[in-house]
Design a protein around this motif. Structure first.
Motif, PDB file in Angstrom:
ATOM      1  N   ALA A 139      34.761  30.487  35.403  1.00  0.00           N
ATOM      2  CA  ALA A 139      34.912  29.326  36.293  1.00  0.00           C
ATOM      3  C   ALA A 139      35.783  29.698  37.501  1.00  0.00           C
ATOM      4  CB  ALA A 139      35.513  28.154  35.526  1.00  0.00           C
ATOM      5  N   PHE A 140      36.814  30.497  37.269  1.00  0.00           N
ATOM      6  CA  PHE A 140      37.652  30.962  38.389  1.00  0.00           C
ATOM      7  C   PHE A 140      36.792  31.729  39.396  1.00  0.00           C
ATOM      8  CE2 PHE A 140      42.080  31.149  36.112  1.00  0.00           C
ATOM      9  CZ  PHE A 140      42.243  29.789  36.343  1.00  0.00           C
ATOM     10  N   TYR A 141      35.870  32.532  38.877  1.00  0.00           N
ATOM     11  CA  TYR A 141      35.001  33.311  39.776  1.00  0.00           C
ATOM     12  C   TYR A 141      34.167  32.385  40.659  1.00  0.00           C
ATOM     13  CZ  TYR A 141      31.047  36.043  41.409  1.00  0.00           C
ATOM     14  OH  TYR A 141      30.090  36.606  42.204  1.00  0.00           O
ATOM     15  N   LYS A 142      33.617  31.346  40.019  1.00  0.00           N
ATOM     16  CA  LYS A 142      32.805  30.407  40.796  1.00  0.00           C
ATOM     17  C   LYS A 142      33.656  29.715  41.864  1.00  0.00           C
ATOM     18  CE  LYS A 142      28.745  29.619  38.265  1.00  0.00           C
ATOM     19  NZ  LYS A 142      28.860  28.529  37.271  1.00  0.00           N
ATOM     20  N   ALA A 143      34.918  29.448  41.501  1.00  0.00           N
ATOM     21  CA  ALA A 143      35.791  28.710  42.420  1.00  0.00           C
ATOM     22  C   ALA A 143      36.345  29.599  43.528  1.00  0.00           C
ATOM     23  CB  ALA A 143      36.947  28.068  41.638  1.00  0.00           C
ATOM     24  N   THR A 144      36.629  30.858  43.200  1.00  0.00           N
ATOM     25  CA  THR A 144      37.350  31.706  44.155  1.00  0.00           C
ATOM     26  C   THR A 144      36.519  32.876  44.673  1.00  0.00           C
ATOM     27  OG1 THR A 144      38.189  33.232  42.468  1.00  0.00           O
ATOM     28  CG2 THR A 144      39.491  31.241  42.876  1.00  0.00           C
ATOM     29  N   GLY A 145      35.426  33.211  43.989  1.00  0.00           N
ATOM     30  CA  GLY A 145      34.643  34.389  44.371  1.00  0.00           C
ATOM     31  C   GLY A 145      35.240  35.690  43.878  1.00  0.00           C
ATOM     32  N   GLU A 146      36.331  35.603  43.125  1.00  0.00           N
ATOM     33  CA  GLU A 146      36.982  36.824  42.621  1.00  0.00           C
ATOM     34  C   GLU A 146      36.811  36.902  41.097  1.00  0.00           C
ATOM     35  OE1 GLU A 146      38.910  39.060  44.406  1.00  0.00           O
ATOM     36  OE2 GLU A 146      38.762  38.014  46.341  1.00  0.00           O
ATOM     37  N   ARG A 147      36.390  38.069  40.626  1.00  0.00           N
ATOM     38  CA  ARG A 147      36.305  38.287  39.182  1.00  0.00           C
ATOM     39  C   ARG A 147      37.701  38.546  38.617  1.00  0.00           C
ATOM     40  NH1 ARG A 147      31.758  36.475  36.655  1.00  0.00           N
ATOM     41  NH2 ARG A 147      29.928  36.920  37.935  1.00  0.00           N
ATOM     42  N   VAL A 148      37.861  38.266  37.321  1.00  0.00           N
ATOM     43  CA  VAL A 148      39.161  38.429  36.657  1.00  0.00           C
ATOM     44  C   VAL A 148      39.054  39.565  35.647  1.00  0.00           C
ATOM     45  CG1 VAL A 148      40.940  37.266  35.313  1.00  0.00           C
ATOM     46  CG2 VAL A 148      39.528  35.940  36.885  1.00  0.00           C
ATOM     47  N   TYR A 149      39.858  40.587  35.821  1.00  0.00           N
ATOM     48  CA  TYR A 149      39.802  41.744  34.915  1.00  0.00           C
ATOM     49  C   TYR A 149      41.102  41.963  34.149  1.00  0.00           C
ATOM     50  CZ  TYR A 149      35.667  42.675  37.709  1.00  0.00           C
ATOM     51  OH  TYR A 149      34.457  42.538  38.329  1.00  0.00           O
ATOM     52  N   VAL A 150      42.150  41.246  34.568  1.00  0.00           N
ATOM     53  CA  VAL A 150      43.474  41.514  34.008  1.00  0.00           C
ATOM     54  C   VAL A 150      44.052  40.244  33.390  1.00  0.00           C
ATOM     55  CG1 VAL A 150      45.849  42.170  34.595  1.00  0.00           C
ATOM     56  CG2 VAL A 150      43.937  43.367  35.673  1.00  0.00           C
ATOM     57  N   GLN A 151      44.575  40.391  32.182  1.00  0.00           N
ATOM     58  CA  GLN A 151      45.416  39.331  31.601  1.00  0.00           C
ATOM     59  C   GLN A 151      46.841  39.850  31.569  1.00  0.00           C
ATOM     60  OE1 GLN A 151      43.936  37.696  27.909  1.00  0.00           O
ATOM     61  NE2 GLN A 151      42.012  37.053  28.820  1.00  0.00           N
ATOM     62  N   PRO A 152      47.828  39.006  31.832  1.00  0.00           N
ATOM     63  CA  PRO A 152      47.695  37.588  32.161  1.00  0.00           C
ATOM     64  C   PRO A 152      47.070  37.380  33.541  1.00  0.00           C
ATOM     65  CG  PRO A 152      49.952  38.278  32.496  1.00  0.00           C
ATOM     66  CD  PRO A 152      49.240  39.444  31.862  1.00  0.00           C
ATOM     67  N   MET A 153      46.282  36.317  33.637  1.00  0.00           N
ATOM     68  CA  MET A 153      45.539  36.067  34.878  1.00  0.00           C
ATOM     69  C   MET A 153      46.459  35.788  36.061  1.00  0.00           C
ATOM     70  SD  MET A 153      42.412  33.749  33.433  1.00  0.00           S
ATOM     71  CE  MET A 153      41.315  34.324  32.133  1.00  0.00           C
ATOM     72  N   VAL A 154      47.662  35.306  35.791  1.00  0.00           N
ATOM     73  CA  VAL A 154      48.605  35.061  36.910  1.00  0.00           C
ATOM     74  C   VAL A 154      48.859  36.340  37.701  1.00  0.00           C
ATOM     75  CG1 VAL A 154      49.901  33.018  36.170  1.00  0.00           C
ATOM     76  CG2 VAL A 154      50.546  35.247  35.273  1.00  0.00           C
ATOM     77  N   LYS A 155      48.626  37.480  37.093  1.00  0.00           N
ATOM     78  CA  LYS A 155      48.849  38.744  37.792  1.00  0.00           C
ATOM     79  C   LYS A 155      47.741  39.052  38.795  1.00  0.00           C
ATOM     80  CE  LYS A 155      51.728  41.715  34.940  1.00  0.00           C
ATOM     81  NZ  LYS A 155      51.742  42.880  34.046  1.00  0.00           N
ATOM     82  N   GLY A 156      46.532  38.502  38.562  1.00  0.00           N
ATOM     83  CA  GLY A 156      45.420  38.891  39.421  1.00  0.00           C
ATOM     84  C   GLY A 156      44.807  37.751  40.215  1.00  0.00           C
ATOM     85  N   VAL A 157      44.886  36.534  39.709  1.00  0.00           N
ATOM     86  CA  VAL A 157      44.209  35.416  40.370  1.00  0.00           C
ATOM     87  C   VAL A 157      45.144  34.789  41.393  1.00  0.00           C
ATOM     88  CG1 VAL A 157      43.081  33.182  40.030  1.00  0.00           C
ATOM     89  CG2 VAL A 157      42.821  34.994  38.310  1.00  0.00           C
ATOM     90  N   LYS A 158      44.709  34.831  42.655  1.00  0.00           N
ATOM     91  CA  LYS A 158      45.549  34.302  43.741  1.00  0.00           C
ATOM     92  C   LYS A 158      45.780  32.808  43.573  1.00  0.00           C
ATOM     93  CE  LYS A 158      43.880  37.564  47.197  1.00  0.00           C
ATOM     94  NZ  LYS A 158      42.447  37.784  46.887  1.00  0.00           N
ATOM     95  N   GLY A 159      46.998  32.389  43.832  1.00  0.00           N
ATOM     96  CA  GLY A 159      47.303  30.962  43.835  1.00  0.00           C
ATOM     97  C   GLY A 159      47.555  30.367  42.465  1.00  0.00           C
ATOM     98  N   LEU A 160      47.394  31.184  41.402  1.00  0.00           N
ATOM     99  CA  LEU A 160      47.509  30.634  40.042  1.00  0.00           C
ATOM    100  C   LEU A 160      48.959  30.296  39.690  1.00  0.00           C
ATOM    101  CD1 LEU A 160      45.580  29.877  37.827  1.00  0.00           C
ATOM    102  CD2 LEU A 160      45.895  32.128  36.818  1.00  0.00           C
ATOM    103  N   GLY A 161      49.857  31.241  40.013  1.00  0.00           N
ATOM    104  CA  GLY A 161      51.312  31.089  39.830  1.00  0.00           C
ATOM    105  C   GLY A 161      51.805  30.241  38.792  1.00  0.00           C
TER     106      GLY A 161
END
Lengths: 718, 151
Positions: A696-718
């Motif tokens: 769902a993050f990919y659909k929303a941001t266009g960026e795939r997630v490869y790393v957990q915790p996601m806060v490290k890779g997904v912009k704006g998640l903080g």
């Protein structure tokens, strides 16, 4: 199924019995409480079998039915659902039932374990038989008393009735006669058809509700007996260090500290005191010198080592269907992705603890234990005692998540009590609990997909984990659905202790795999759900090798999730991500919905479809499913645990982030209607959650997630 | 050791403890009030939430010497006969899973409702952010708070 919550008239009494009778040690302070319930306490219970005791109630007209709940209660609510199964076949009125937590008793009960989501699945038949056998005896007793054929009598609502003569007798009044009868042969005991269930499938409130809401002592840390001391332990601060020397002068000077000594193969220091606070203070005052015992590992170097391993072929693949090498060599397109996840501590809200009273002739243990039978053996071995002299009482557990499957805290308590020659309540501080853990192993996966002619023709998974055992699941999807399929696992040695953490291995494997399948579907230009259904259809009609899941049930939950989430038709601004997984014998599909709030992707809702066979207690089943989803998302987004030179860098909740109020999505749970024997729910909804959110993050941001915790890779998640 | 007179759940108690002893351990070890739980010891998880003159505070982060004349309320003293609207709402929604954090959750929620009788989502999130539930019962906690507020 009704979801309206039922409440018991005997709620007060239930708690009285639960608290008063549930503890092995008969703590004198565990007295019945409140003003009214004492009057109803009955002592002349007749035992019909190891699960059941029945007595007439105070009026003499009704019954009090005590059902022992055999398995440890860790929040999965088996203390309510297991007795419900017995009560169903007994034809008891649930309002007459009092639930008691059984101690470890392997003469009567099998597999007293809270783990693997197996409590209900593995005891279903036994619990039903216990209830049905007792009912058989009660009916027989009534028939003999009335001089009629047993076949003419029926049981319902804790009474046996003879319709043609209008006679009726309560279970309580029949129990004494029933207990004198010879138990029926197993084949003579008739079980209900699921269509006849009147209790199973109805929502029943948690039997410990009143105790929890009024602060009654039901957890391990709440135990106290006269003369009891409190102990803490100082352990090596880093994995790979051992104790060299220590100075206990300052610790002994703390008021309340009564003893300090080495234990645990001379590698730990115990502080024994008259209060919890003194034991904690004394531990802080210890001056210990530690020395390195080999290499000290750090997260950065561990990750580098795992990354390198992903390019190495395993000596023996876990699965090797078809010809993967050729499939990749002749592919039109190859997709390759690497996913990584850190160690995770379990962090049950109740830190590790156990009560031990080791005397010359017996070993009394009590506390929060997920695997008490194994702990009994370990303690007996450690102390050189016969197992028959070791007893274990089971308290309610303030969470476990796998942490209390390891008996370190029980062994420590027993050893300290044996040295201190006193009953002790052994306590982990939160820092102890987080830094002396058995962590979810850090893992890394490399997924490769070979695409040819618009089809997925090859699949190659390589996993590497630290002290992780097998990090792939070679008999789970997509095994069976792809012609050429290679799965390899590298178990890399490490000094960092690891262990089962809610949905071991699959808690991250599923996240990574379901994210990868989203990418494959996209590359093929297919709807991600339709793509998966096609693969399951292949597994159903033309399977490749052996596998563990039922493709039809897998498709069933996916279709239910699609229907309930309105998949693909979300309103503007809502981005949906799909994930499905089978583990612990249950089937789950989830749709996560993400909305951008400014630049922040926010998970607003998760629709969760579940096939666990028959649902025993809907309200509690929903709780488990919802908790699994939120736990899965919380740890996928925030959970991070790192090491520097063997030393954990997170030791309390100021540094380790857990999901908090306001960060959780709404969770909607839907069950597949089923008459199949029930399976468990403690774990299965957790593994798919991370993948659904990542997609769902990919659909929303266009960026795939490869790393957990996601806060490290997904912009704006903080 | 020093002697203190503290008021807990409307009753005066004489306790003997070191001045630096957290109120949490005095409640549990000295007074046998086990409803207030130990979770982190540094005021980060909220399992030990009690009321200090009606305000939600962490009993692990306050010493027995800090209590003074304040009225302390624990889960055991929240309501007579356990009939507080929040407790009723907790039963209706079957909120607890493991149950360990719930007393702290209820004490935080009770302080919120005392000051804000009809909290909205944001107010609930803000007031309850300091209470961790490891089992993930947050949605039910929120629903129960709203149920209680509507009564």
């Amino acid at each position: 199924m009704t979801t309206e919550l039922q409440h018991s008239r005997r709620q007060f009494l239930k708690i009285t019995a639960t608290v008063g009778g549930g503890m092995m040690l008969g703590f004198s302070w565990l007295k019945p409480y409140g003003d009214t319930e004492g009057a109803e306490v009955v002592t002349d219970f007749i035992e019909l079998n190891g699960y059941l005791k029945i007595a007439p109630d105070a009026t003499g007209k009704g019954s009090i039915i005590t059902i022992l709940s055999p398995n440890p209660e860790v929040g999965q609510n088996v203390k309510t659902s297991m007795p419900m199964i017995v009560a169903e076949e007994l034809c008891a009125n649930w309002k007459d039932v009092v639930v008691e937590q059984a101690p470890l008793n392997t003469a009567v009960f099998k597999r007293q374990v809270a783990g693997g989501s197996q409590s209900i699945r593995q005891t279903w038949a036994t619990l039903r038989n216990a209830g049905a056998t007792a009912k058989h005896l009660l009916v027989e007793a009534a028939a003999q008393e009335w001089g009629v054929a047993a076949a003419e009598c029926t049981a319902a609502d804790s009474f046996v009735k003879h319709a043609s003569s209008g006679r009726s007798a309560s279970f309580g009044s029949l129990a004494a006669a029933a207990a004198k009868l010879t138990p029926p042969a197993p084949e003579a005991v008739k079980l209900k058809d699921p269509s006849e269930f009147t209790l199973i499938g109805t929502s029943q409130g948690n039997v410990d509700m009143e105790a929890i809401l009024t602060g009654k002592p039901v957890f391990g840390l709440d135990q106290k007996v006269p003369g009891m001391l409190y102990s803490t332990a100082l352990r090596p601060p880093a994995f790979g260090q051992k104790l060299k020397s220590f100075d206990d002068k300052a610790a002994r000077a703390v008021k309340g500290v009564v003893d300090v000594f080495k234990f645990g193969s001379d590698n730990k220091i115990a502080v024994v005191a008259t209060s919890t606070w003194a034991a904690m203070k004394g531990k802080k005052a210890l001056q210990a010198v530690w020395e390195d015992d080999g290499t000290l590992e750090s997260t950065a170097s561990q990750y580098e080592a795992m990354r390198q391993k992903l390019d190495v072929a395993a000596e023996q693949p876990k699965r090797n269907d078809g010809d993967v090498k050729t499939a990749f060599a002749t592919a039109d397109k190859v997709i390759e992705r690497v996913y990584e996840a850190p160690y995770l501590p379990h962090n049950p809200m109740e830190p590790g603890n156990f009560f031990a009273n080791v005397t010359t002739d017996k070993v009394e243990l009590s506390g929060p234990a997920q695997a008490p039978e194994r702990f009994r053996g370990e303690v007996a071995k450690l102390l050189g005692r016969d197992e028959s002299t070791v007893t274990i009482g089971l308290t309610r557990m303030g969470g476990g998540f796998g942490r209390r499957l390891r008996g370190d805290f029980v062994l420590e308590a027993a050893e300290i009590s044996s040295i201190a020659k006193a009953p002790v309540q052994h306590v982990f501080t939160r820092e102890d609990d987080m830094t002396a853990g058995i962590y979810r192993p850090a893992c890394m996966y490399k997924f490769r997909a070979a695409i040819k002619g618009g089809q997925l023709v090859g699949y190659h998974l390589t996993g590497a984990g630290l002290n992780a055992g097998n990090v792939v699941r070679e008999n789970f999807f997509p095994a069976g659905a792809i012609e050429n399929c290679l799965m390899e696992s590298h178990d890399m040695p490490s000094k960092v202790t690891t262990g089962p953490w809610r949905a071991p291995i699959t808690n991250f494997l599923a996240s990574a795999e379901q994210s990868f399948f989203d990418e494959i579907a996209e590359a093929l230009g297919k709807d991600p759900v339709q793509f998966r259904i096609e693969l399951f259809e292949r597994a159903k009609t033309n399977p490749v090798g052996k596998f563990e899941y039922d493709a039809e049930r897998s498709i069933g939950v996916m279709k239910l999730a699609v229907e309930k989430s309105n998949w693909g038709k979300a309103p503007a601004g809502i981005h949906q991500g799909f994930s499905a997984y089978f583990c612990h014998n249950s089937y789950v599909a989830e749709v996560a919905e993400v909305k951008m709030e400014g630049r922040k992707p926010v998970v607003k809702r998760v629709v969760c479809a579940v096939d666990c066979g028959i649902v025993i207690n809907p309200v509690a089943a929903i709780n488990q499913c919802e908790g699994g989803v939120i736990d899965g998302i919380g740890h996928a987004m925030y959970g991070d645990f790192t090491l520097e030179k063997g030393k954990p860098q997170q030791d309390n909740f100021d540094k380790f982030r857990l999901i908090r109020m306001g960060e959780q999505p709404a969770v909607e749970v839907h069950f597949v209607k089923s008459n199949t024997d029930p399976t468990g729910l403690g774990e299965p909804t957790l593994p798919p959650a991370g993948g659904a959110v990542a997609n769902a993050f990919y659909k929303a941001t266009g960026e795939r997630v490869y790393v957990q915790p996601m806060v490290k890779g997904v912009k704006g998640l903080g | 050791m020093a002697k203190y007179n503290i008021t807990v759940n409307g009753k005066k108690h004489k306790v003997e403890a070191d001045p630096d002893t957290p109120l949490l351990w005095v409640l549990r070890d000295n007074l046998g009030l086990y409803g207030t739980k130990y979770g982190c010891g540094i005021g980060e998880c909220g399992t030990c939430t009690i009321h200090y003159n009606g305000n939600a505070m962490r009993a692990c982060s306050m010493t027995v010497a800090d209590v003074g004349e304040a009225a302390i309320t624990t889960i055991e003293g929240l309501a007579e006969n356990a009939n507080h609207p929040l407790l009723q709402a907790w039963r209706e929604h079957d909120v607890p899973q493991c149950g360990y954090c719930q007393a702290g959750q209820i004490m935080s929620a009770a302080a919120l409702l005392a000051s804000t009788p009809s909290p909205d989502d944001e107010e609930i999130d803000a007031a309850m952010y300091s209470n961790i539930c490891r089992c993930g019962t947050y949605n039910k906690i929120k629903a129960a708070i709203k149920s209680a507020a509507s009564k």
